[in-house]
Design a protein around this motif. Structure first.
Motif: not given
Length: 507
Positions: A314-317, A332-334, A340-344
């Motif tokens: 979500g760091l690049r659109r 992901f917009g942010h 929250a969606g399980g990605v780090w």
């Protein structure tokens, strides 16, 4: 303790001599009794774990730090340098691991900083600065635009600007502190070509690296530091195993841990289908990463590999295409949506983007858990936080007794471990690691590699972005090459061949 100087070449006078150099901070001894002869036309590698005294030593040679004892001898100078300017006046230049660029200025302005060219009326000449910067950039073979703003450049290109600053004028002594940490293999070889030219011209070069394979490629001799003392000076072709043993004081078997086998039919946890980013840095990306799999992404600086990981977080659109996590299409917009969606995502610049340096390691480790993990709620439960941080510290081999100290107090290796622990503080199944071992010594690297292997064994899907190709080959089940924003080649582990992989870096 006084150390015998490293041996000088027969008949040659040292370019710089260190005699019984020491540094104390209160009761803490950072460096003690180090003596070295740095010879002209030689590459002298400093090797040691984080905290061994390498940074302290070179900071004193460069005039950024005053020794508590001992002398620095160069030309007619005897004693200590009182400033960086005094060291530069004696021909000492340094490229430090921590950049000293002014982000708001251009590449050309940073290269000329402190030695700006002037015109006939004594006014600063922008045209002359641009011309000089282009000359240095062309001589190095780097892809840099002198008029570009530094804060618009990725970390790898900022590293190039630092190198250009240091070699604008041929130095008497050049210090290179982890100069390839953010460079691709192609740009690393361009730097090595420059180092060989400077060595042939008589420059004495001090080279710090944690990449063992670079030592024999570029070095003449290696001085190993441990706990602030010089342990030994040995030829650069000394075996890697012996160097690691000298560095740590113990034998180290294999650098890379065994990879967990990929289960047949393992579920796809991360999938990209035809992904384009809005800024054009990633184009038509197709990628699958399964549970328990580590997939490496290689390529030149600016190829889009970091941007690919950032798009997943979500760091690049994403403008076109599909991103799926555990079978569900996501957009992901942010970064908060991604967690929250399980990605780090673990960023390459831990100090700027990953940690809060002046806050305690404990707080850094638990920070995201306050919203997304077991600490979420209206009140912070200190006992629960302490228990969680204790578990996390054990998982990443962080010194648990020091979790209350500001994270800025720690070595690069332990700072990276704090960032890794932060990623474990919530329920995440997809991990994106971007240059996770930048500025990390070999001992700490082994801990980080074991952490990645255990994470994969637990069923996580891992994307590993790195400029260190041997690292990618040692840790990945599969490896993709990016070029011009596109994933252009894929290699299974059984087919890994460094030459064939490097060929794909170029059109």
């Amino acid at each position: 303790m006084t150390s015998t100087p490293a041996p000088a070449a027969a008949g040659a006078a040292p370019a710089l001599r260190l005699r019984d150099l020491g540094k104390r901070y209160g009761h803490h001894v950072a460096l003690e009794g180090v003596s070295l002869d740095l010879m002209p036309g030689r590459v002298h590698v400093l090797f040691g774990e984080n905290g061994a005294g390498k940074s302290t030593l070179i900071s004193m040679i460069a005039g950024a730090n005053a020794p508590s004892s001992g002398t620095i001898e160069i030309g007619a100078h005897r004693g200590a340098f009182t400033s960086v300017g005094e060291a530069r006046a004696h021909g000492v230049r340094a490229v430090f691991q921590e950049f000293s660029l002014i982000p708001q200025l251009t590449v050309a302005e940073n290269i000329a900083l402190g030695e700006e060219p002037t015109g006939r009326l004594g006014l600063l000449s922008r045209a002359a600065a641009l011309h000089e910067a282009q000359r240095v950039v062309d001589a190095l073979g780097f892809e840099l635009r002198p008029e570009a703003k530094v804060d618009e450049l990725p970390r790898g290109k900022q590293q190039m600007v630092e190198i250009c600053k240091a070699v604008r004028e041929a130095p008497r002594v050049l210090i290179l502190d982890e100069p390839t940490a953010s460079l691709s293999e192609h740009d690393t070889q361009a730097l090595f070509t420059l180092v060989r030219k400077l060595r042939a011209a008589g420059t004495s070069i001090v080279y710090i690296t944690h990449r063992l394979h670079e030592i024999a490629q570029i070095g003449d001799e290696v001085t190993v530091l441990r706990d602030g003392r010089r342990i030994a000076t040995v030829p650069a072709d000394t075996s890697e195993g012996r160097l690691v043993e000298l560095m740590t004081g113990r034998a180290v078997s294999d650098i890379y841990p065994p990879l967990p086998p990929l289960a047949p039919g393992a579920a796809v946890r991360l999938a990209l289908r035809g992904v384009d980013t809005r800024d054009g840095s990633v184009r038509g990306a197709d990628l699958q990463v399964r549970a328990g799999e580590i997939v490496g992404i290689a390529g030149l600086v600016g190829c889009g590999k970091s941007e690919l990981a950032q798009a997943c977080f979500g760091l690049r659109r994403i403008a076109h295409g599909e991103l799926a996590v555990d079978g569900s299409t996501r957009r992901f917009g942010h970064p908060a949506d991604a967690i929250a969606g399980g990605v780090w995502y673990s960023p390459p610049d831990r100090k700027r983007d990953g940690l809060v340096p002046m806050r305690a390691a404990r707080e850094n480790m638990s920070l995201s858990s306050w919203r997304f993990g077991e600490l979420a709620g209206r009140r912070l439960r200190r006992r629960r936080e302490a228990a969680m941080v204790g578990r996390l510290a054990a998982q990443v081999d962080f010194p648990a007794a020091r979790v209350g100290e500001p994270v800025a107090n720690f070595s690069g290796g332990n700072q990276q471990k704090a960032l890794l622990a932060k990623g474990l503080a919530q329920d995440v199944g997809v991990y994106l690691f971007d240059e996770p071992t930048v500025g990390v010594d070999m001992g700490a690297r082994r801990s980080i590699y074991e952490y990645l292997a255990k994470l994969a064994a637990s069923g996580a899907a891992i994307v590993l972005v790195s400029s260190d190709l041997p690292e990618l080959m040692g840790l990945s089940h599969r490896l993709h090459v990016m070029r011009g924003g596109r994933l252009v080649a894929e290699f299974d582990r059984a087919d890994f061949d460094e030459g064939r992989i490097l060929e794909q870096f170029f059109e």
